[in-house]
Design a protein around this motif. Structure first.
Motif, PDB file in Angstrom:
ATOM      1  N   CYS A  18      -3.868   5.747   1.215  1.00 12.56           N
ATOM      2  CA  CYS A  18      -2.646   4.940   1.284  1.00 12.56           C
ATOM      3  C   CYS A  18      -3.021   3.515   0.860  1.00 12.56           C
ATOM      4  O   CYS A  18      -4.203   3.180   0.736  1.00 12.56           O
ATOM      5  CB  CYS A  18      -2.076   4.950   2.700  1.00 12.56           C
ATOM      6  SG  CYS A  18      -3.189   4.204   3.895  1.00 12.56           S
ATOM      7  N   GLY A  20      -3.007   0.702   2.476  1.00  9.29           N
ATOM      8  CA  GLY A  20      -3.811  -0.068   3.425  1.00  9.29           C
ATOM      9  C   GLY A  20      -5.280   0.326   3.401  1.00  9.29           C
ATOM     10  O   GLY A  20      -6.172  -0.525   3.494  1.00  9.29           O
ATOM     11  N   CYS A 107      -4.401  -3.873   7.480  1.00  5.22           N
ATOM     12  CA  CYS A 107      -3.304  -3.508   6.572  1.00  5.22           C
ATOM     13  C   CYS A 107      -2.137  -4.487   6.788  1.00  5.22           C
ATOM     14  O   CYS A 107      -1.771  -4.763   7.935  1.00  5.22           O
ATOM     15  CB  CYS A 107      -2.853  -2.082   6.865  1.00  5.22           C
ATOM     16  SG  CYS A 107      -1.384  -1.635   5.923  1.00  5.22           S
ATOM     17  N   CYS A 214       5.319   3.279   8.931  1.00  6.84           N
ATOM     18  CA  CYS A 214       4.937   3.220   7.518  1.00  6.84           C
ATOM     19  C   CYS A 214       5.282   4.557   6.867  1.00  6.84           C
ATOM     20  O   CYS A 214       5.026   5.616   7.448  1.00  6.84           O
ATOM     21  CB  CYS A 214       3.438   2.959   7.427  1.00  6.84           C
ATOM     22  SG  CYS A 214       2.798   3.169   5.784  1.00  6.84           S
TER      23      CYS A 214
HETATM   24  S1  SF4 Z   1       0.220   1.152   7.822  1.00 10.10           S
HETATM   25 FE1  SF4 Z   1      -1.463   2.582   7.993  1.00 10.10          FE
HETATM   26  S2  SF4 Z   1      -0.759   4.384   6.837  1.00 10.10           S
HETATM   27 FE2  SF4 Z   1       0.546   2.660   6.213  1.00 10.10          FE
HETATM   28  S3  SF4 Z   1      -0.394   1.785   4.412  1.00 10.10           S
HETATM   29 FE3  SF4 Z   1      -1.167   0.665   6.186  1.00 10.10          FE
HETATM   30  S4  SF4 Z   1      -3.070   1.712   6.739  1.00 10.10           S
HETATM   31 FE4  SF4 Z   1      -1.925   3.090   5.419  1.00 10.10          FE
END
Ligand code: SF4
Length: 300
Positions: A18, A20, A107, A214
């Motif tokens: 993903c 993040g 993230c 998310c």
């Molecule tokens: S919130 Fe968690 S799942 Fe969503 S993009 Fe960020 S790291 Fe990835």
């Protein structure tokens, strides 16, 4: 056995890293170049994937599962990478005060939840956090739920609707007029979150529900469901202790189609080479290199 000429591998439309996690990995790789020769640690595993951790180790980045494992005198010589899940501000401050160099790879979506928890707590809200109590992301957000004087606010973690209802009932006994808000762990399902919100609303109809979920998890699940309609059998790849990867595997199992959860190409069960169409999906912590390796193994 289906020959490679008749065997077809179909990738899920959305799979693997993903935003993040990809960002955190890039930050870590840049740190390895910029601070070569110094000690660099990630606070907890950067992702739940053994291949990624092994690759990081190769470039000099070690995983630190417990900060106590570092000699206090050595902390000022080290760099610490905060992973995508984030950490509690108290831990970050503590490290900074001891001279550590901090590299923040939280993230941006998790950062938004942390800031929101802080804002709500400072406004005097009682906060419900939908998620897993011991999950690093939740522990980090809890650390932000402090009032103006840095005292912990009412902030309780609830995993499901029944826990939420009990927690709301308890709060209501002492604070029936409390202003309440609900935040979620980013990986929760919308359905579960709605149920949790409904349970709290039995006591607090004016509950403020903040959308902190998310889409990365649900997008991968939706793509897998589409894939299951096209493939004879499905391979899910990712760390065996990665929650979102396990969830993908459960969805595949429920479909009744042959499926397997593997961490690398060497684990592809021989029986899978007999299928003509094999679907490939991967959890949000699975690097492209592993997905490519499995696909090319299936295609040879
Ligand atoms: S919130 Fe968690 S799942 Fe969503 S993009 Fe960020 S790291 Fe990835």
């Amino acid at each position: 056995m289906a020959s490679e000429k008749t065997r077809k591998t179909i990738r899920a439309d959305i799979l693997g890293f993903c935003m993040g996690v990809r960002r955190a990995q890039e930050i870590a790789e840049t740190a390895a170049k910029n601070f070569k020769g110094t000690r660099i640690y990630t606070i907890g595993p950067l992702v739940h994937n053994p291949k990624v951790l092994e690759d990081l180790n190769q470039i000099g980045i070690k995983t630190l599962n417990n900060l106590q494992d570092i000699d206090t005198k050595e902390i000022s010589d080290c760099s610490f990478i905060i992973r995508a899940h984030g950490i509690s501000p108290a831990i970050e401050e503590n490290l900074q005060n001891r001279g550590a160099h901090i590299i923040d790879a939280t993230c941006p979506k998790v950062k938004k939840s942390q800031i929101k928890a802080q804002e709500l707590a400072r406004k005097g809200y009682s906060i419900f956090l939908a998620g897993k109590a011991n999950h690093a992301e939740i522990e980090g957000i809890l650390g932000y739920a402090k009032d103006e004087n840095s005292r912990p606010s009412f902030c309780v973690t609830v995993e499901n609707a029944s826990e939420a209802e009990k927690a709301a009932q308890e709060l209501y006994k002492n604070a029936s007029n409390a202003r309440t808000a609900l935040l979620s762990q980013t990986t929760n399902s919308q359905e579960e979150y709605r149920k949790i919100g409904d349970a709290i609303k039995k006591y607090y109809p004016n509950l403020e529900i903040v959308d902190t979920i998310c889409a990365a998890t649900s997008e991968r699940q939706k793509s897998l469901r589409n894939l299951l309609e096209k493939a004879e059998a499905v391979i899910i790849t990712g760390g065996k202790d990665s929650a979102n990867t396990i969830r993908l595997y459960e969805i595949a199992q429920k479909s009744g189609k042959p499926c397997v959860l593997i961490e690398n190409a060497a684990e592809i069960p021989p029986a899978f080479f007999n299928y003509k169409t094999i679907g490939l999906s991967a959890g949000a912590s699975t690097p492209d290199s592993v997905i490519n390796e499995i696909e090319s193994r299936l295609n040879t």
